[in-house]
Design an enzyme around this catalytic site. Structure first.
Site, short mmCIF file in Angstrom:
data_model
loop_
_atom_site.label_atom_id
_atom_site.label_comp_id
_atom_site.label_asym_id
_atom_site.label_seq_id
_atom_site.Cartn_x
_atom_site.Cartn_y
_atom_site.Cartn_z
CG ASP A 155 43.36 31.58 50.12
OD1 ASP A 155 43.69 32.69 50.58
OD2 ASP A 155 42.31 30.99 50.43
CE LYS A 164 43.06 41.89 43.28
NZ LYS A 164 42.50 42.25 44.57
N PRO A 184 47.94 44.03 44.19
CG PRO A 184 46.01 45.19 43.54
CD PRO A 184 46.78 43.93 43.29
CB CYS A 207 38.42 47.63 48.04
SG CYS A 207 38.87 48.11 49.70
#
Ligand SMILES: Cc1cc2nc3c(=O)[nH]c(=O)nc-3n(C[C@H](O)[C@H](O)[C@H](O)COP(=O)(O)O)c2cc1C
Length: 366
Positions: free
Chosen positions: A218, A148, A21, A106
């Protein structure tokens, strides 16, 4: 290397690769394009406000847009109120979610100041209360719950071996969470510095044999994905920004991770094939949203795509798309790129702007 397709609770994915996301990037059009290229096991909506979904605000409904082809799809919720999160999860299941994901990573102030996102890393009781309420609501739906997370909030905790993520992941597994994704950075890192694979490995160790862990951060090449799996033991790999310039990355990574071997690796896409992917993405944005949305996003995204288009031509294409005023201008720029008409010398400072064939040069848009 031979990875299996990932199983998340009752949901069996076609591969062990997930599209991350990424707010403002992984809309239905982009998810569709990545899926069409192959290799995507699960794609996820951007983070969704349960309040927005429940009130039916246009912005939230647009973000939750999905389709029969966009399956299985994860819908990611953020927030801090267990009941509202459970209500949001119920809404998401009724609107096509095959997996519910809770955002605990987040780092953005707007989210953490309201105790959501990675603030939950610092408040285990609240994180557990949310997971319990959502899991109870999902009971019997056949839709698994995932979370997450990041490694922890502070860099100093990670450096001192006090990251909360291994303990948090174990607690989430106790509550019936079916899989955990770990973005291998701290909250303080935001998106800078490098991913700490050893931190992801500690989470894998903490839940080994209980639930799968998905590693994230990454991954831009099949080599990166292989390194992530080898060094951490994760069962799945989530890719975000690496797919922006190469929506076909999942296909290439899966060829590697599934053990298909170099001989079975898919051939590189031709320049025409790559431009075809850009065209398809643009067309889908127009179809699912509207021309205004499609123009705004293609201008933002063309430099990402440009990274994987043939080197010297990338800058003129970027400029031409940025200056485009209409969908026809975008198409003309892509066509000119393919025919070589854009491979022009750099514009002279103060001189005329890059010229598109057959059209006058539009004035820059803000
Ligand atoms: C602009 C931006 C927006 C993001 N939005 C979300 C989001 O909505 N939900 C989420 O869980 N992670 C979000 N992330 C984090 C990504 O999912 C991912 O964890 C991160 O980009 C690292 O993976 P990558 O290196 O493969 O991109 C966002 C990242 C960026 C750069």
């Amino acid at each position: 290397m031979r990875c299996d397709p990932l199983q998340i609770g009752p949901v069996r994915l076609a591969t062990n690769l997930l599209l991350a996301p990424v707010a403002g990037y992984c809309d239905l059009a982009f998810r569709t394009v990545c899926r069409e290229q192959g290799g995507v096991g699960l794609a996820c909506t951007d983070l969704l406000s349960p309040q927005g979904l429940l009130r039916g605000t246009a912005a939230s409904l647009d973000l939750a847009q999905t389709s029969a082809f966009d399956r299985p799809v994860g819908m990611q919720l953020y927030g801090s109120d267990p009941t509202i999160m459970a209500d949001g999860a119920q809404w998401a299941v009724a609107h096509g979610a095959g997996v519910i994901d809770i955002n605990m990573g987040c780092p953005v102030d707007k989210v953490t100041k309201k105790d959501g996102g990675s603030k939950l890393l610092t408040d285990l009781p609240r994180a557990i209360a949310i997971v319990r309420a959502v899991a109870r609501r999902l009971d019997g739906s056949g839709v698994p719950l995932t979370c997450k997370i990041r490694l922890c909030w502070h860099d100093r905790d990670f450096a001192a071996g006090r990251a909360c993520s291994p303990g948090l992941a174990a607690a989430l597994a106790d509550e019936g969470v079916a899989a955990v994704t770990v973005h291998g950075r701290t909250t303080e890192q935001k998106f800078t510095g490098s991913v700490r694979l050893e931190g992801i490995a500690r989470v894998v160790e903490a839940v080994r044999g209980r639930i799968p862990v998905i590693g994230n951060g990454d991954v831009r090449t099949p080599d990166d994905a292989e390194r992530m799996v080898r060094q951490t033991g994760v069962q799945g790999v989530m890719i975000g920004r690496g797919a922006f310039s190469a929506p076909w990355l999942f296909r290439d990574v899966w060829a590697r991770l599934s053990g298909a071997g170099a001989a079975a690796a898919p051939p590189d896409l031709s320049e025409e094939g790559k431009v075809g992917v850009v065209r398809r993405y643009f067309a889908l944005m127009r179809q699912y949203r509207d021309d205004h949305y499609a123009m705004h996003h293609i201008r933002r995204r063309i430099s990402w795509f440009g990274k994987s288009l043939s080197g010297g031509a990338c800058r003129p294409l970027r400029e031409a798309v940025r200056l485009a005023e209409t969908p026809d201008d975008v198409e003309a720029a892509l066509q000119a790129h393919l025919t070589g008409a854009l491979r022009a010398p750099e514009p002279v400072p103060g001189g005329p702007a890059l010229r598109l064939p057959r059209r006058s040069v539009p004035s820059p848009v803000s």
